[in-house]
Every structure is written in C-alpha cells, then in structure tokens.
Design a protein around this motif. Structure first.
Motif, short mmCIF file in Angstrom:
data_model
loop_
_atom_site.label_atom_id
_atom_site.label_comp_id
_atom_site.label_asym_id
_atom_site.label_seq_id
_atom_site.Cartn_x
_atom_site.Cartn_y
_atom_site.Cartn_z
N MET A 1 -8.05 3.78 -9.36
CA MET A 1 -7.84 5.14 -8.91
C MET A 1 -9.14 5.71 -8.34
O MET A 1 -10.21 5.45 -8.87
N ARG B 1 -5.68 6.59 -3.86
CA ARG B 1 -4.77 7.02 -4.92
C ARG B 1 -5.56 7.78 -5.96
O ARG B 1 -6.68 7.40 -6.32
N THR C 1 -1.01 9.81 -3.54
CA THR C 1 -1.57 8.88 -2.56
C THR C 1 -1.74 9.58 -1.21
O THR C 1 -0.82 10.27 -0.76
N TRP C 2 -2.91 9.39 -0.61
CA TRP C 2 -3.16 9.80 0.78
C TRP C 2 -3.15 8.51 1.60
O TRP C 2 -3.88 7.57 1.30
N SER C 3 -2.36 8.48 2.67
CA SER C 3 -2.28 7.28 3.50
C SER C 3 -1.97 7.65 4.94
O SER C 3 -1.69 8.81 5.24
N VAL D 1 0.68 9.72 -9.94
CA VAL D 1 -0.24 9.20 -8.93
C VAL D 1 0.04 9.89 -7.58
O VAL D 1 1.18 9.95 -7.13
N ALA E 1 -5.59 3.58 2.15
CA ALA E 1 -4.95 4.60 1.31
C ALA E 1 -5.78 4.83 0.06
O ALA E 1 -6.41 3.90 -0.46
N ARG F 1 3.59 11.57 -3.86
CA ARG F 1 3.36 11.58 -5.31
C ARG F 1 4.48 10.82 -5.98
O ARG F 1 5.65 11.04 -5.72
#
Length: 143
Positions: free
Chosen positions: A1, A127, A99-101, A97, A125, A93
């Motif tokens: 993470m 997380r 996540t940006w991707s 968690v 990405a 989400r």
C-alpha cells in the motif's frame, strides 16, 4: 500500500500568473506537483469550503466523478476549471482499498472530453488503505 499525505505547496506567481497556495498530494514521500510538471494544482486548500468537500467526496468515491468517469487530481492553477485542463485518474474503492489508476491529461475539445495518457505511461496505479487515506484527506476539509 502507498501512503498519502497532503502538504502545503506554492505555485509561484509573476506577470499574469497568480501565486497559488494549495495542498499537494505527497505519495510515498514524493510530491506529485513536481512529478507531473504541469501548471496545475490540486483542487484542495485554495478554493471554497464547498469545493474542498466536493473534491474530497470524489476522492473517497462517495460522490460521482465528473469527467467521463474520471476525477480531477490537478486543475487549472488560475481558475480551477476543468475545461482549462486537468490531470485526471480513475479513482475506485473496493472494501478498504482506494486505487488511483489510468492517469491522463484531460481537456475539453470540440464538445467532448479528451484524455491523453501518453505522458503518464510509466505511472503505475497506486493503492491506499482507506482508513489512512481518509485521515490524510481530512486535512483538506474545513473546520
């Protein structure tokens, strides 16, 4: 993470550029304003309280994204308008968690959004653990 912090940053002003104080995303110790090298700032720490709440809600996936299913991580440093251009990402989400991707330069072109990922092909990405992520974003919320 990965670990997210919001840290005060400044976009220098001169001539027609407005000095802008904002909160930058610092991911795993790396300030992202320096990483993307665009003349854009986060929507956090310099606009109205309502704008900050709206941006945080999108980042928490508690409000719908506003750009073809994308969230503006950085916006025009002069006006904050997405039409001027933005660095966007898909923010999702699942359980605890976030996540940006799928990072991209996003801009308005001929009545539609264009998303150009070419400058971000090496951006992987990221997380975040939801509890830590939520605490980091709370810094941007008024009172």
């Amino acid at each position: 993470m990965s670990r997210l912090e919001l840290r005060p940053a400044t976009r220098s002003g001169s001539g027609t550029r407005t000095e802008r104080h904002f909160l930058d995303y610092v991911v795993d110790g790396q300030p992202w304003a320096a990483r993307h090298r665009l003349d854009e700032v986060t929507p956090l720490g310099w606009g109205t309280a309502d704008l900050a709440r709206a941006a945080v809600a999108q980042l928490l996936v508690e409000a719908p994204p506003d750009l073809d299913g994308r969230v503006a991580l950085y916006v025009c440093a002069e006006c904050g308008d997405h039409l001027c251009g933005a660095l966007t990402a898909r923010v999702s989400r699942q359980d605890d968690v976030v996540t940006w991707s799928d990072f991209a330069d996003t801009y308005w072109e001929l009545d539609r959004w264009e998303h150009d990922p070419t400058a971000y092909v090496d951006w992987r990405a990221v997380r975040f653990s939801l509890p830590d992520y939520r605490r980091a974003l709370a810094v941007a919320l008024p009172g």
